[in-house]
Design a protein around this motif. Structure first.
Motif: not given
Length: 200
Positions: A13, A45-46, A50-51, A54, A75-76, A78
């Motif tokens: 993360s 998303s972190l 996240g990479t 996305r 961890e926001r 997604l």
């Protein structure tokens, strides 16, 4: 031959200090989308999580995020994915990630990545599943783990009959082909038996 429809990717993360880690996560996501393989991952998303998510989405792929409720803010989570599952705890999260995946890939990460990867190795060692497991050895990141496993074998804690079966892949572009080859090596009857017993 078993189909490789979904890959569970374990990763940090955080992004780490080495820019090659983020590049590898982006490339893996792109290769998965291009191959029509869905991503199952931890829902954040972190960082590298996240990479890779996305990247799959950007290149037209499908993403399933599975995250425990207590991590949705930390961890926001997604939300821009095709399927988002919020679980009550880590145990449910890991079970669903296992059930929805045909193979596992560990990108660089921390304790959570290590714990989830080692759990899949342990289940495979105990005959609970035959799904392939690959360490994405980006810039030698997993070298210390490989050395530790070799040390365990040398000390006979990993002994004949309890081998640890996994792939070490240095090049991201080789991950999908090698997972497919490994799936093809597993007899259908063996795979079916293991998938029944593997639902923990």
């Amino acid at each position: 031959m078993s189909k490789l429809d979904n890959i569970c990717v374990y990763c940090g993360s955080g992004s780490g200090l080495n820019p090659k880690f983020g590049e590898a996560a982006e490339r893996l996501g792109r290769r998965m989308a291009e191959a029509g393989i869905g991503l199952v991952y931890g829902g954040g998303s972190l960082g590298l999580m996240g990479t890779v998510a996305r990247s799959v989405l950007l290149h037209g792929g499908t993403v399933t995020g599975i995250i425990p409720r207590f991590l949705t803010e930390r961890e926001r989570m997604l939300e821009a994915v095709q399927e988002l599952i919020v679980t009550e705890d880590m145990h449910e999260r890991k079970r669903l990630m296992f059930e929805r995946s045909d193979a596992f890939v560990a990108l660089p990460g921390g304790l959570g990545t290590l714990e989830e990867t080692v759990e899949m190795l342990t289940w495979a060692q105990l005959g609970r599943h035959t799904k392939p497991i690959a360490l994405a050895n980006v810039d030698g990141y997993w070298g210390p783990l490989n050395a530790l496993l070799a040390h365990m074998r040398a000390e006979t804690f990993i002994r004949p009959g309890l081998e640890v079966d996994y792939l070490v892949v240095d090049e991201i572009d080789e991950i999908i082909p090698r997972l497919r080859r490994r799936l093809a090596e597993v007899p259908a009857e063996t795979r079916a038996d293991a998938e029944v017993t593997g639902r923990m």
